[in-house]
Design a protein around this motif. Sequence first.
Motif, PDB file in Angstrom:
ATOM      1  N   SER A  63       1.553  -8.871  10.043  1.00  0.00           N
ATOM      2  CA  SER A  63       1.138 -10.144   9.454  1.00  0.00           C
ATOM      3  C   SER A  63      -0.324 -10.442   9.757  1.00  0.00           C
ATOM      4  O   SER A  63      -0.975 -11.191   9.038  1.00  0.00           O
ATOM      5  CB  SER A  63       2.039 -11.275   9.943  1.00  0.00           C
ATOM      6  N   TYR A  64      -0.845  -9.840  10.833  1.00  0.00           N
ATOM      7  CA  TYR A  64      -2.261 -10.049  11.136  1.00  0.00           C
ATOM      8  C   TYR A  64      -3.147  -9.285  10.164  1.00  0.00           C
ATOM      9  O   TYR A  64      -4.299  -9.632   9.948  1.00  0.00           O
ATOM     10  CB  TYR A  64      -2.586  -9.605  12.566  1.00  0.00           C
ATOM     11  N   LEU A  65      -2.607  -8.245   9.601  1.00  0.00           N
ATOM     12  CA  LEU A  65      -3.391  -7.438   8.664  1.00  0.00           C
ATOM     13  C   LEU A  65      -3.349  -8.035   7.263  1.00  0.00           C
ATOM     14  O   LEU A  65      -4.233  -7.817   6.449  1.00  0.00           O
ATOM     15  CB  LEU A  65      -2.846  -6.004   8.599  1.00  0.00           C
ATOM     16  N   GLY A  66      -2.281  -8.758   6.975  1.00  0.00           N
ATOM     17  CA  GLY A  66      -2.083  -9.305   5.644  1.00  0.00           C
ATOM     18  C   GLY A  66      -0.625  -9.150   5.268  1.00  0.00           C
ATOM     19  O   GLY A  66       0.185  -8.647   6.038  1.00  0.00           O
ATOM     20  N   SER A  67      -0.275  -9.602   4.107  1.00  0.00           N
ATOM     21  CA  SER A  67       1.121  -9.503   3.675  1.00  0.00           C
ATOM     22  C   SER A  67       1.310  -8.215   2.892  1.00  0.00           C
ATOM     23  O   SER A  67       1.126  -8.179   1.681  1.00  0.00           O
ATOM     24  CB  SER A  67       1.482 -10.699   2.797  1.00  0.00           C
ATOM     25  N   TYR A  68       1.670  -7.180   3.596  1.00  0.00           N
ATOM     26  CA  TYR A  68       1.743  -5.878   2.965  1.00  0.00           C
ATOM     27  C   TYR A  68       3.153  -5.416   2.629  1.00  0.00           C
ATOM     28  O   TYR A  68       3.361  -4.284   2.227  1.00  0.00           O
ATOM     29  CB  TYR A  68       1.064  -4.825   3.856  1.00  0.00           C
ATOM     30  N   GLY A  69       4.115  -6.271   2.807  1.00  0.00           N
ATOM     31  CA  GLY A  69       5.484  -5.854   2.540  1.00  0.00           C
ATOM     32  C   GLY A  69       6.076  -6.537   1.324  1.00  0.00           C
ATOM     33  O   GLY A  69       5.426  -7.364   0.691  1.00  0.00           O
ATOM     34  N   THR A  70       7.304  -6.193   1.016  1.00  0.00           N
ATOM     35  CA  THR A  70       8.008  -6.832  -0.085  1.00  0.00           C
ATOM     36  C   THR A  70       9.353  -7.322   0.439  1.00  0.00           C
ATOM     37  O   THR A  70      10.165  -6.523   0.886  1.00  0.00           O
ATOM     38  CB  THR A  70       8.256  -5.833  -1.232  1.00  0.00           C
ATOM     39  N   ASP A  76       5.765  -0.301   1.570  1.00  0.00           N
ATOM     40  CA  ASP A  76       5.409   0.928   0.879  1.00  0.00           C
ATOM     41  C   ASP A  76       4.679   1.829   1.872  1.00  0.00           C
ATOM     42  O   ASP A  76       3.630   1.448   2.400  1.00  0.00           O
ATOM     43  CB  ASP A  76       4.494   0.584  -0.303  1.00  0.00           C
ATOM     44  N   TYR A  79       0.998   3.022   1.077  1.00  0.00           N
ATOM     45  CA  TYR A  79       0.066   1.910   1.080  1.00  0.00           C
ATOM     46  C   TYR A  79      -0.243   1.456   2.508  1.00  0.00           C
ATOM     47  O   TYR A  79      -1.389   1.172   2.860  1.00  0.00           O
ATOM     48  CB  TYR A  79       0.622   0.742   0.268  1.00  0.00           C
ATOM     49  N   GLN A  83      -3.748   1.216   4.523  1.00  0.00           N
ATOM     50  CA  GLN A  83      -4.245  -0.031   5.097  1.00  0.00           C
ATOM     51  C   GLN A  83      -4.508   0.075   6.592  1.00  0.00           C
ATOM     52  O   GLN A  83      -5.522  -0.413   7.090  1.00  0.00           O
ATOM     53  CB  GLN A  83      -3.243  -1.167   4.838  1.00  0.00           C
ATOM     54  N   GLU A  87      -8.025  -0.163   8.519  1.00  0.00           N
ATOM     55  CA  GLU A  87      -8.212  -1.163   9.568  1.00  0.00           C
ATOM     56  C   GLU A  87      -8.729  -0.525  10.856  1.00  0.00           C
ATOM     57  O   GLU A  87      -9.579  -1.083  11.536  1.00  0.00           O
ATOM     58  CB  GLU A  87      -6.869  -1.859   9.836  1.00  0.00           C
TER      59      GLU A  87
ATOM     60  N   GLN B 216     -15.992   0.344  14.691  1.00  0.00           N
ATOM     61  CA  GLN B 216     -16.145  -0.097  13.314  1.00  0.00           C
ATOM     62  C   GLN B 216     -16.571  -1.560  13.249  1.00  0.00           C
ATOM     63  O   GLN B 216     -17.407  -1.946  12.444  1.00  0.00           O
ATOM     64  CB  GLN B 216     -14.813   0.090  12.601  1.00  0.00           C
ATOM     65  N   PRO B 241      -0.706   3.797  -3.772  1.00  0.00           N
ATOM     66  CA  PRO B 241       0.222   3.927  -4.888  1.00  0.00           C
ATOM     67  C   PRO B 241       0.085   2.763  -5.874  1.00  0.00           C
ATOM     68  O   PRO B 241      -0.495   1.743  -5.568  1.00  0.00           O
ATOM     69  CB  PRO B 241       1.584   3.904  -4.215  1.00  0.00           C
ATOM     70  N   ARG B 243       2.119   0.516  -7.014  1.00  0.00           N
ATOM     71  CA  ARG B 243       2.620  -0.759  -6.551  1.00  0.00           C
ATOM     72  C   ARG B 243       1.584  -1.492  -5.703  1.00  0.00           C
ATOM     73  O   ARG B 243       1.426  -2.704  -5.767  1.00  0.00           O
ATOM     74  CB  ARG B 243       3.873  -0.530  -5.701  1.00  0.00           C
ATOM     75  N   ALA B 244       0.893  -0.705  -4.924  1.00  0.00           N
ATOM     76  CA  ALA B 244      -0.083  -1.285  -4.033  1.00  0.00           C
ATOM     77  C   ALA B 244      -1.175  -2.003  -4.808  1.00  0.00           C
ATOM     78  O   ALA B 244      -1.559  -3.109  -4.477  1.00  0.00           O
ATOM     79  CB  ALA B 244      -0.699  -0.210  -3.160  1.00  0.00           C
ATOM     80  N   ARG B 251      -2.640 -10.254  -2.167  1.00  0.00           N
ATOM     81  CA  ARG B 251      -2.990 -10.130  -0.753  1.00  0.00           C
ATOM     82  C   ARG B 251      -3.603 -11.404  -0.223  1.00  0.00           C
ATOM     83  O   ARG B 251      -4.554 -11.917  -0.768  1.00  0.00           O
ATOM     84  CB  ARG B 251      -4.002  -9.001  -0.571  1.00  0.00           C
ATOM     85  N   LYS B 252      -3.064 -11.848   0.869  1.00  0.00           N
ATOM     86  CA  LYS B 252      -3.733 -12.929   1.576  1.00  0.00           C
ATOM     87  C   LYS B 252      -4.093 -12.450   2.973  1.00  0.00           C
ATOM     88  O   LYS B 252      -3.335 -12.600   3.911  1.00  0.00           O
ATOM     89  CB  LYS B 252      -2.839 -14.169   1.647  1.00  0.00           C
ATOM     90  N   GLY B 253      -5.218 -11.807   3.070  1.00  0.00           N
ATOM     91  CA  GLY B 253      -5.688 -11.364   4.383  1.00  0.00           C
ATOM     92  C   GLY B 253      -5.793 -12.599   5.247  1.00  0.00           C
ATOM     93  O   GLY B 253      -6.058 -13.687   4.735  1.00  0.00           O
ATOM     94  N   PRO B 254      -5.601 -12.459   6.530  1.00  0.00           N
ATOM     95  CA  PRO B 254      -5.583 -13.621   7.411  1.00  0.00           C
ATOM     96  C   PRO B 254      -6.920 -14.359   7.384  1.00  0.00           C
ATOM     97  O   PRO B 254      -7.057 -15.419   7.947  1.00  0.00           O
ATOM     98  CB  PRO B 254      -5.309 -13.028   8.795  1.00  0.00           C
TER      99      PRO B 254
END
Lengths: 264, 264
Positions: A63-70, A76, A79, A83, A87, B216, B241, B243-244, B251-254
């Motif tokens: 969740s700190y990286l972003g909303s990457y799930g479904t 995925d 993906y 990511q 990062e 980085q 992919p 879907r990504a 995406r809502k990055g923090p």
Amino acid sequence: MATGRTHRPATRSRGIPEATVARLPLYLRALTALSERSVPTVSSEELAAAAGVNSAKLRKDFSYLGSYGTRGVGYDVEYLVYQISRELGLTQDWPVVIVGIGNLGAALANYGGFASRGFRVAALIDADPAMAGKPVAGIAVQHTDELEQIIQDNGVSIGVIATPAGAAQQVCDRLVAAGVTSILNFAPTVLTVPDGVDVRKVDLSIELQILAFHEQRKAGEETGQGGSEAAEGLEGTPAPPARAAAAATDRKGPDGDVPAVMPA
Amino acid sequence: MATGRTHRPATRSRGIPEATVARLPLYLRALTALSERSVPTVSSEELAAAAGVNSAKLRKDFSYLGSYGTRGVGYDVEYLVYQISRELGLTQDWPVVIVGIGNLGAALANYGGFASRGFRVAALIDADPAMAGKPVAGIAVQHTDELEQIIQDNGVSIGVIATPAGAAQQVCDRLVAAGVTSILNFAPTVLTVPDGVDVRKVDLSIELQILAFHEQRKAGEETGQGGSEAAEGLEGTPAPPARAAAAATDRKGPDGDVPAVMPA
DNA sequence: GATTGTGAAGCCCTTCACAGCA
DNA sequence: TGCTGTGAAGGGCTTCACAATC
């Protein structure tokens, strides 16, 4: 364990907790394995098991990286690999130098895990003139005299120190002066570096000592003891100094046990 | 870093915090150096500097062991060396076996820091029949077939795994079945063990990845960027992919940055 | 006067538990 | 229905700051 300098106290808006950063490589490894098996998606539960953490922690980390799930589905794999790699900065090339090509340095040079993660061994450096020119892991060892030149020519910002303890600080100073800003230290010494330079350390004997501590506890538990007086008393541990023996009478161990048992 | 199994949740009256245990070897090393220079006493401030921690933390750590200092004076070096050694269980002899005598295993076998801390390399074990009998660090390598016998004959409770990742779990299982209850794992795999067995891991590539992350960030700061989009985009990172790409819009990055920048 | 030992405060991380969403 | 994302609670570690002690 390795501890980095606590730099930039979680300032800088996009602050990913240090604890999370330390786990990202773990997730990445697990994800890479799934990717190789062509697994398309994975749930937090499955991935957490593969990485050896619990699923709530993993979800919080992501969740700190972003909303990457479904929701209802999972993550995925490809993906996420991308990511997390991004990062961690693994999508770029990191030339590293290894200083000190003894047994450990050679092992590091041969270690496949580096190359496969965006790290490139740019040079192997040793202080022994007899080593110069010898190939280790397919790379010719260079002499310490050339350290500064190598750093600059290759744009190296990460250095690995695998020298004896006595040489570590000096090597560290030279690396830093030449432009290195991240150091992985295998020498059993505390390195002093200027602000802005990160140091992480790996100390083999420290890890064993921590294991020994727990091992001792286990042994103590079995016999119903506190575990701290241990099985010692075998051979001559250096006798505590005079003052210690006196002081022992006033000892207030946090538990009340350990009644000044010490070898004569 | 190395993480142990969180066993015995700080139960058992005499609970020394795990974080403190992890620092005791550090103090011990600094104290040993002082002892060799015949320094009789040391203040928390001095010792903390030598160990690379802050003095309040050090005093708190020592307070868990008992009241071993003298106000207005400091700590007796020899006495502290003894107390910490005992607490860590280093006053007894710990036979260890190293399994997997490749570059790393050999480096470990040659590592002086073990012997000097109460650890004794009882045996070197490798699966390669060609290695059997060869001396490494003055010890003849033995074949994996003899693993169980070696563990039992020597009363080994600590094992070091330096095999390739693929063999690690199997070796681990055999070690545990034979009676080993503490494992130091250098293979890049998550090991599964029964309750009561401690595992600590050292992963060289993970440490480098953590350094890369911070490196980085530094680069990003210089150029005034958030640091996360990095310098990538050079060469083909595997394209995310389909879907990504779709998901990228939501995406809502923090932080709100990283606006779905990804390689075509 | 110097320095330890430690309550108290604060911070960070983990874990819980559930709302939100596919 | 299934699983993610996250506020809130909880726990452990660090830091502060000062009383206790030599």
